[in-house]
Design a protein around this motif. Structure first.
Motif, PDB file in Angstrom:
ATOM      1  N   LEU A   1      49.400  32.680  37.341  1.00 23.81           N
ATOM      2  CA  LEU A   1      47.958  32.902  37.342  1.00 23.81           C
ATOM      3  C   LEU A   1      47.291  32.233  36.139  1.00 23.81           C
ATOM      4  O   LEU A   1      46.239  31.592  36.260  1.00 23.81           O
ATOM      5  CB  LEU A   1      47.672  34.411  37.333  1.00 23.81           C
TER       6      LEU A   1
ATOM      7  N   LYS B   1      33.613  34.059  40.346  1.00 22.61           N
ATOM      8  CA  LYS B   1      34.890  34.499  40.927  1.00 22.61           C
ATOM      9  C   LYS B   1      35.985  34.495  39.856  1.00 22.61           C
ATOM     10  O   LYS B   1      36.841  35.376  39.826  1.00 22.61           O
ATOM     11  CB  LYS B   1      35.284  33.577  42.089  1.00 22.61           C
TER      12      LYS B   1
ATOM     13  N   GLN C   1      35.549  35.047  36.725  1.00 26.04           N
ATOM     14  CA  GLN C   1      35.331  36.215  35.871  1.00 26.04           C
ATOM     15  C   GLN C   1      36.001  37.456  36.459  1.00 26.04           C
ATOM     16  O   GLN C   1      36.581  38.265  35.729  1.00 26.04           O
ATOM     17  CB  GLN C   1      33.834  36.467  35.696  1.00 26.04           C
ATOM     18  N   GLU C   2      35.908  37.590  37.784  1.00 24.79           N
ATOM     19  CA  GLU C   2      36.547  38.735  38.443  1.00 24.79           C
ATOM     20  C   GLU C   2      38.068  38.661  38.275  1.00 24.79           C
ATOM     21  O   GLU C   2      38.735  39.673  38.061  1.00 24.79           O
ATOM     22  CB  GLU C   2      36.178  38.758  39.934  1.00 24.79           C
ATOM     23  N   ASN C   3      38.604  37.458  38.370  1.00 25.57           N
ATOM     24  CA  ASN C   3      40.052  37.272  38.187  1.00 25.57           C
ATOM     25  C   ASN C   3      40.473  37.585  36.752  1.00 25.57           C
ATOM     26  O   ASN C   3      41.536  38.174  36.518  1.00 25.57           O
ATOM     27  CB  ASN C   3      40.450  35.837  38.546  1.00 25.57           C
ATOM     28  N   TYR C   4      39.631  37.171  35.795  1.00 23.13           N
ATOM     29  CA  TYR C   4      39.933  37.467  34.391  1.00 23.13           C
ATOM     30  C   TYR C   4      39.944  38.978  34.148  1.00 23.13           C
ATOM     31  O   TYR C   4      40.797  39.504  33.429  1.00 23.13           O
ATOM     32  CB  TYR C   4      38.900  36.821  33.461  1.00 23.13           C
ATOM     33  N   LYS C   5      38.988  39.673  34.754  1.00 26.20           N
ATOM     34  CA  LYS C   5      38.900  41.138  34.587  1.00 26.20           C
ATOM     35  C   LYS C   5      40.133  41.835  35.145  1.00 26.20           C
ATOM     36  O   LYS C   5      40.541  42.882  34.642  1.00 26.20           O
ATOM     37  CB  LYS C   5      37.643  41.671  35.274  1.00 26.20           C
ATOM     38  N   SER C   6      40.728  41.231  36.193  1.00 25.52           N
ATOM     39  CA  SER C   6      41.885  41.854  36.835  1.00 25.52           C
ATOM     40  C   SER C   6      43.113  41.897  35.928  1.00 25.52           C
ATOM     41  O   SER C   6      44.030  42.689  36.146  1.00 25.52           O
ATOM     42  CB  SER C   6      42.234  41.115  38.137  1.00 25.52           C
ATOM     43  N   ILE C   7      43.152  41.011  34.899  1.00 21.09           N
ATOM     44  CA  ILE C   7      44.311  41.013  33.988  1.00 21.09           C
ATOM     45  C   ILE C   7      43.920  41.439  32.573  1.00 21.09           C
ATOM     46  O   ILE C   7      44.658  41.206  31.622  1.00 21.09           O
ATOM     47  CB  ILE C   7      45.012  39.632  33.964  1.00 21.09           C
TER      48      ILE C   7
ATOM     49  N   LYS D   1      43.701  44.352  31.201  1.00 19.07           N
ATOM     50  CA  LYS D   1      44.592  45.357  30.609  1.00 19.07           C
ATOM     51  C   LYS D   1      45.908  44.737  30.147  1.00 19.07           C
ATOM     52  O   LYS D   1      46.461  45.092  29.115  1.00 19.07           O
ATOM     53  CB  LYS D   1      44.866  46.475  31.614  1.00 19.07           C
ATOM     54  N   THR D   2      46.394  43.775  30.942  1.00 12.19           N
ATOM     55  CA  THR D   2      47.655  43.115  30.615  1.00 12.19           C
ATOM     56  C   THR D   2      47.485  42.146  29.445  1.00 12.19           C
ATOM     57  O   THR D   2      48.383  42.009  28.601  1.00 12.19           O
ATOM     58  CB  THR D   2      48.195  42.331  31.835  1.00 12.19           C
TER      59      THR D   2
ATOM     60  N   GLN E   1      39.351  38.791  26.904  1.00 13.64           N
ATOM     61  CA  GLN E   1      37.980  39.275  26.785  1.00 13.64           C
ATOM     62  C   GLN E   1      37.065  38.210  26.168  1.00 13.64           C
ATOM     63  O   GLN E   1      35.905  38.069  26.565  1.00 13.64           O
ATOM     64  CB  GLN E   1      37.946  40.545  25.922  1.00 13.64           C
TER      65      GLN E   1
END
Length: 288
Positions: A9, A93, A95-101, A103-104, A109
Protein backbone atom coordinates in the motif's frame (compact mmCIF):
# COMPACT_ATOMS: atom_id res chain seq x y z
CA UNK A 1 9.77 -4.78 9.35
CA UNK A 2 6.53 -3.68 7.69
CA UNK A 3 3.89 -6.28 6.99
CA UNK A 4 3.54 -7.25 3.32
CA UNK A 5 0.12 -5.68 2.68
CA UNK A 6 1.10 -2.39 4.30
CA UNK A 7 4.34 -2.25 2.31
CA UNK A 8 2.41 -2.81 -0.91
CA UNK A 9 0.00 0.00 0.00
CA UNK A 10 2.83 2.40 0.84
CA UNK A 11 4.50 1.68 -2.51
CA UNK A 12 1.22 2.56 -4.21
CA UNK A 13 1.05 5.84 -2.26
CA UNK A 14 4.67 6.54 -3.15
CA UNK A 15 4.02 6.03 -6.85
CA UNK A 16 0.90 8.23 -6.72
CA UNK A 17 2.88 11.04 -5.09
CA UNK A 18 5.69 11.01 -7.66
CA UNK A 19 3.06 10.91 -10.43
CA UNK A 20 1.37 14.01 -8.98
CA UNK A 21 4.78 15.69 -8.68
CA UNK A 22 5.50 15.23 -12.40
CA UNK A 23 1.97 16.33 -13.33
CA UNK A 24 2.24 19.60 -11.39
CA UNK A 25 5.68 20.30 -12.84
CA UNK A 26 4.41 19.78 -16.40
CA UNK A 27 1.43 22.05 -15.72
CA UNK A 28 3.66 24.77 -14.27
CA UNK A 29 5.38 25.03 -17.66
CA UNK A 30 2.13 25.91 -19.49
CA UNK A 31 0.53 28.15 -16.86
CA UNK A 32 0.81 31.90 -16.39
CA UNK A 33 3.30 33.45 -13.98
CA UNK A 34 0.64 33.96 -11.29
CA UNK A 35 -0.17 30.23 -11.21
CA UNK A 36 3.31 28.86 -11.87
CA UNK A 37 4.65 29.44 -8.35
CA UNK A 38 1.66 27.73 -6.72
CA UNK A 39 1.95 24.72 -9.03
CA UNK A 40 5.66 24.36 -8.26
CA UNK A 41 4.86 24.63 -4.55
CA UNK A 42 2.28 21.83 -4.92
CA UNK A 43 4.81 19.74 -6.86
CA UNK A 44 7.45 20.17 -4.16
CA UNK A 45 4.91 19.14 -1.52
CA UNK A 46 4.10 15.95 -3.48
CA UNK A 47 7.81 15.20 -3.81
CA UNK A 48 8.28 15.54 -0.05
CA UNK A 49 5.46 13.00 0.39
CA UNK A 50 7.25 10.70 -2.04
CA UNK A 51 10.39 10.95 0.13
CA UNK A 52 8.30 10.30 3.23
CA UNK A 53 7.03 6.97 1.86
CA UNK A 54 10.45 6.12 0.47
CA UNK A 55 11.90 5.95 3.98
CA UNK A 56 9.53 3.06 4.68
CA UNK A 57 9.60 1.27 1.31
CA UNK A 58 13.39 1.65 0.91
CA UNK A 59 13.06 1.83 -2.88
CA UNK A 60 12.61 4.26 -5.76
CA UNK A 61 9.29 4.32 -7.66
CA UNK A 62 8.66 5.45 -11.23
CA UNK A 63 5.65 7.68 -11.98
CA UNK A 64 2.55 6.43 -13.73
CA UNK A 65 3.33 8.17 -17.03
CA UNK A 66 -0.07 7.46 -18.56
CA UNK A 67 -1.90 9.07 -15.63
CA UNK A 68 0.47 12.06 -15.52
CA UNK A 69 0.00 12.71 -19.26
CA UNK A 70 -3.77 12.20 -18.99
CA UNK A 71 -3.97 14.82 -16.22
CA UNK A 72 -1.70 17.15 -18.20
CA UNK A 73 -3.75 16.96 -21.40
CA UNK A 74 -7.02 17.27 -19.46
CA UNK A 75 -5.79 20.52 -17.89
CA UNK A 76 -4.30 21.79 -21.14
CA UNK A 77 -7.36 21.24 -23.33
CA UNK A 78 -10.25 21.53 -20.84
CA UNK A 79 -8.78 24.25 -18.64
CA UNK A 80 -6.36 24.31 -15.75
CA UNK A 81 -9.15 24.65 -13.17
CA UNK A 82 -10.97 21.58 -14.51
CA UNK A 83 -7.76 19.53 -14.62
CA UNK A 84 -6.70 20.48 -11.09
CA UNK A 85 -10.16 19.90 -9.62
CA UNK A 86 -10.30 16.47 -11.30
CA UNK A 87 -6.91 15.68 -9.75
CA UNK A 88 -8.15 16.86 -6.35
CA UNK A 89 -11.05 14.40 -6.57
CA UNK A 90 -8.43 11.65 -6.82
CA UNK A 91 -6.51 13.13 -3.88
CA UNK A 92 -9.68 13.05 -1.76
CA UNK A 93 -9.74 9.29 -2.25
CA UNK A 94 -6.06 9.18 -1.29
CA UNK A 95 -6.89 11.02 1.94
CA UNK A 96 -9.40 8.31 2.83
CA UNK A 97 -6.74 5.66 2.19
CA UNK A 98 -4.25 7.54 4.37
CA UNK A 99 -6.81 7.70 7.20
CA UNK A 100 -7.29 3.93 6.97
CA UNK A 101 -3.68 3.34 8.10
CA UNK A 102 -3.45 6.25 10.53
CA UNK A 103 -3.45 3.96 13.57
CA UNK A 104 -0.78 1.70 12.09
CA UNK A 105 1.38 4.59 10.87
CA UNK A 106 0.62 7.77 12.91
CA UNK A 107 3.39 9.67 11.08
CA UNK A 108 1.18 9.78 7.98
CA UNK A 109 -0.84 12.53 9.69
CA UNK A 110 1.64 15.09 8.30
CA UNK A 111 1.01 13.93 4.73
CA UNK A 112 -2.73 13.89 5.34
CA UNK A 113 -2.66 17.49 6.59
CA UNK A 114 -0.69 18.60 3.52
CA UNK A 115 -3.20 16.93 1.19
CA UNK A 116 -6.08 18.70 2.92
CA UNK A 117 -4.28 22.03 2.50
CA UNK A 118 -3.86 21.30 -1.21
CA UNK A 119 -7.60 21.73 -1.68
CA UNK A 120 -7.41 25.28 -0.31
CA UNK A 121 -4.41 26.10 -2.53
CA UNK A 122 -6.14 24.78 -5.65
CA UNK A 123 -9.43 26.57 -4.96
CA UNK A 124 -7.56 29.89 -4.56
CA UNK A 125 -5.16 29.15 -7.40
CA UNK A 126 -6.60 30.85 -10.41
CA UNK A 127 -9.31 32.78 -12.18
CA UNK A 128 -9.69 31.28 -15.63
CA UNK A 129 -11.50 33.08 -18.41
CA UNK A 130 -13.64 29.99 -19.03
CA UNK A 131 -14.95 30.16 -15.47
CA UNK A 132 -15.38 33.95 -15.38
CA UNK A 133 -17.67 33.63 -18.40
CA UNK A 134 -19.31 30.35 -17.39
CA UNK A 135 -22.61 32.15 -16.70
CA UNK A 136 -22.57 33.48 -20.29
CA UNK A 137 -21.85 29.99 -21.62
CA UNK A 138 -24.68 28.54 -19.51
CA UNK A 139 -27.05 31.23 -20.82
CA UNK A 140 -26.24 30.38 -24.46
CA UNK A 141 -26.40 26.64 -23.84
CA UNK A 142 -29.61 26.65 -21.81
CA UNK A 143 -31.49 28.84 -24.24
CA UNK A 144 -30.31 26.91 -27.31
CA UNK A 145 -31.21 23.55 -25.79
CA UNK A 146 -34.61 24.59 -24.46
CA UNK A 147 -35.70 26.84 -27.32
CA UNK A 148 -34.38 24.85 -30.26
CA UNK A 149 -35.31 21.36 -29.08
CA UNK A 150 -38.81 22.78 -28.60
CA UNK A 151 -38.83 24.52 -31.96
CA UNK A 152 -37.50 21.45 -33.84
CA UNK A 153 -40.11 19.24 -32.18
CA UNK A 154 -42.87 21.63 -33.29
CA UNK A 155 -41.43 21.94 -36.81
CA UNK A 156 -41.14 18.16 -37.13
CA UNK A 157 -44.87 17.60 -36.95
CA UNK A 158 -45.88 20.84 -38.67
CA UNK A 159 -43.49 20.59 -41.65
CA UNK A 160 -42.68 16.85 -41.92
CA UNK A 161 -39.66 17.44 -44.19
CA UNK A 162 -36.13 17.08 -42.83
CA UNK A 163 -34.45 19.64 -45.10
CA UNK A 164 -37.17 22.24 -44.57
CA UNK A 165 -37.02 21.63 -40.81
CA UNK A 166 -33.22 22.03 -40.90
CA UNK A 167 -33.52 25.27 -42.89
CA UNK A 168 -36.11 26.79 -40.55
CA UNK A 169 -34.20 25.52 -37.52
CA UNK A 170 -30.95 27.13 -38.68
CA UNK A 171 -32.67 30.45 -39.46
CA UNK A 172 -34.34 30.40 -36.04
CA UNK A 173 -31.12 29.39 -34.30
CA UNK A 174 -28.86 31.95 -35.99
CA UNK A 175 -31.35 34.76 -35.37
CA UNK A 176 -31.73 33.69 -31.74
CA UNK A 177 -27.94 33.46 -31.23
CA UNK A 178 -27.51 37.06 -32.42
CA UNK A 179 -30.38 38.16 -30.19
CA UNK A 180 -28.96 36.31 -27.15
CA UNK A 181 -25.48 37.72 -27.79
CA UNK A 182 -26.88 41.26 -27.91
CA UNK A 183 -28.92 40.67 -24.73
CA UNK A 184 -25.87 39.37 -22.86
CA UNK A 185 -23.83 42.35 -24.08
CA UNK A 186 -26.37 44.79 -22.62
CA UNK A 187 -26.84 42.69 -19.46
CA UNK A 188 -23.13 42.33 -18.64
CA UNK A 189 -22.52 45.99 -19.51
CA UNK A 190 -25.00 47.02 -16.84
CA UNK A 191 -23.40 44.78 -14.16
CA UNK A 192 -21.35 46.57 -11.54
CA UNK A 193 -18.25 45.11 -9.84
CA UNK A 194 -17.89 42.39 -12.48
CA UNK A 195 -14.66 41.02 -14.00
CA UNK A 196 -16.49 40.36 -17.26
CA UNK A 197 -15.66 42.11 -20.50
CA UNK A 198 -19.15 42.69 -21.96
CA UNK A 199 -18.01 42.09 -25.54
CA UNK A 200 -16.44 38.75 -24.63
CA UNK A 201 -19.52 37.80 -22.60
CA UNK A 202 -21.67 38.43 -25.70
CA UNK A 203 -19.30 36.38 -27.87
CA UNK A 204 -19.29 33.44 -25.42
CA UNK A 205 -23.11 33.45 -25.30
CA UNK A 206 -23.58 33.78 -29.07
CA UNK A 207 -20.92 31.24 -30.05
CA UNK A 208 -22.14 28.69 -27.48
CA UNK A 209 -25.69 29.14 -28.77
CA UNK A 210 -24.79 28.68 -32.44
CA UNK A 211 -22.55 25.64 -31.77
CA UNK A 212 -25.39 24.01 -29.84
CA UNK A 213 -27.83 24.85 -32.65
CA UNK A 214 -25.48 23.24 -35.22
CA UNK A 215 -25.32 19.99 -33.23
CA UNK A 216 -29.09 19.87 -32.71
CA UNK A 217 -29.92 20.56 -36.38
CA UNK A 218 -27.26 18.14 -37.72
CA UNK A 219 -29.52 14.99 -37.74
CA UNK A 220 -32.01 16.79 -40.02
CA UNK A 221 -29.19 17.82 -42.39
CA UNK A 222 -27.81 14.28 -42.56
CA UNK A 223 -30.87 12.95 -44.40
CA UNK A 224 -32.67 11.07 -41.62
CA UNK A 225 -36.47 10.98 -41.67
CA UNK A 226 -38.03 13.80 -39.59
CA UNK A 227 -39.02 11.62 -36.63
CA UNK A 228 -35.73 9.70 -36.57
CA UNK A 229 -33.86 13.02 -36.77
CA UNK A 230 -35.93 14.39 -33.87
CA UNK A 231 -35.08 11.39 -31.68
CA UNK A 232 -31.38 11.82 -32.52
CA UNK A 233 -31.64 15.55 -31.74
CA UNK A 234 -33.13 14.83 -28.32
CA UNK A 235 -30.40 12.25 -27.64
CA UNK A 236 -27.78 14.83 -28.69
CA UNK A 237 -29.36 17.39 -26.34
CA UNK A 238 -29.15 14.96 -23.40
CA UNK A 239 -25.50 14.18 -24.26
CA UNK A 240 -24.62 17.90 -24.40
CA UNK A 241 -26.36 18.46 -21.05
CA UNK A 242 -24.44 15.53 -19.52
CA UNK A 243 -21.00 16.63 -20.76
CA UNK A 244 -21.47 20.29 -19.91
CA UNK A 245 -22.85 19.66 -16.43
CA UNK A 246 -20.05 17.22 -15.66
CA UNK A 247 -17.54 19.91 -16.64
CA UNK A 248 -19.25 22.58 -14.53
CA UNK A 249 -19.68 20.20 -11.57
CA UNK A 250 -15.96 19.35 -11.51
CA UNK A 251 -14.70 22.89 -12.22
CA UNK A 252 -17.00 24.77 -9.83
CA UNK A 253 -18.10 22.14 -7.32
CA UNK A 254 -21.79 22.49 -8.30
CA UNK A 255 -24.22 19.60 -7.95
CA UNK A 256 -24.10 17.45 -11.11
CA UNK A 257 -27.31 15.43 -10.60
CA UNK A 258 -29.51 18.40 -9.74
CA UNK A 259 -28.40 20.48 -12.74
CA UNK A 260 -28.41 17.54 -15.16
CA UNK A 261 -31.95 16.40 -14.34
CA UNK A 262 -33.24 19.99 -14.21
CA UNK A 263 -31.89 20.86 -17.67
CA UNK A 264 -32.96 17.50 -19.14
CA UNK A 265 -36.49 17.86 -17.76
CA UNK A 266 -36.84 21.40 -19.12
CA UNK A 267 -35.47 20.54 -22.57
CA UNK A 268 -37.56 17.40 -23.04
CA UNK A 269 -40.61 18.99 -21.41
CA UNK A 270 -40.52 22.01 -23.74
CA UNK A 271 -39.91 19.70 -26.73
CA UNK A 272 -43.01 17.64 -25.83
CA UNK A 273 -45.19 20.75 -25.40
CA UNK A 274 -43.90 22.20 -28.69
CA UNK A 275 -44.66 18.94 -30.48
CA UNK A 276 -48.24 19.18 -29.20
CA UNK A 277 -48.40 22.84 -30.31
CA UNK A 278 -47.23 21.73 -33.78
CA UNK A 279 -50.07 19.23 -33.96
CA UNK A 280 -52.58 21.84 -32.78
CA UNK A 281 -51.42 24.59 -35.18
CA UNK A 282 -51.42 22.21 -38.16
CA UNK A 283 -54.92 21.07 -37.27
CA UNK A 284 -56.31 24.59 -36.66
CA UNK A 285 -54.86 25.95 -39.92
CA UNK A 286 -56.05 22.87 -41.80
CA UNK A 287 -52.65 22.18 -43.33
CA UNK A 288 -52.25 18.65 -44.68
Amino acid sequence: MLEKNLLKLLKKFQRDEITEYHTYMMLSKISGENNKDVLIKLAESEHSHYEFFKQYTKCEMKPNCFRAKKNYFMAKYFGLTFGLKAMELGEQKAQENYKSILKTLPEIQRVLKDEENHEIDVVDLLKEEKLIYVSSIILGLNDALIELTGALAGYTFALDNSKVIAMVGLITGIAASLSMGASEYLSSKSEKNSDKNHKRAAIYTGVTYILTVSLLVAPFLLGFSPYTALILTLMTAIFIIFVFNYYVAVATGASFKKRFFEMTFLSLGIATLSFIVGIAVKSILGID
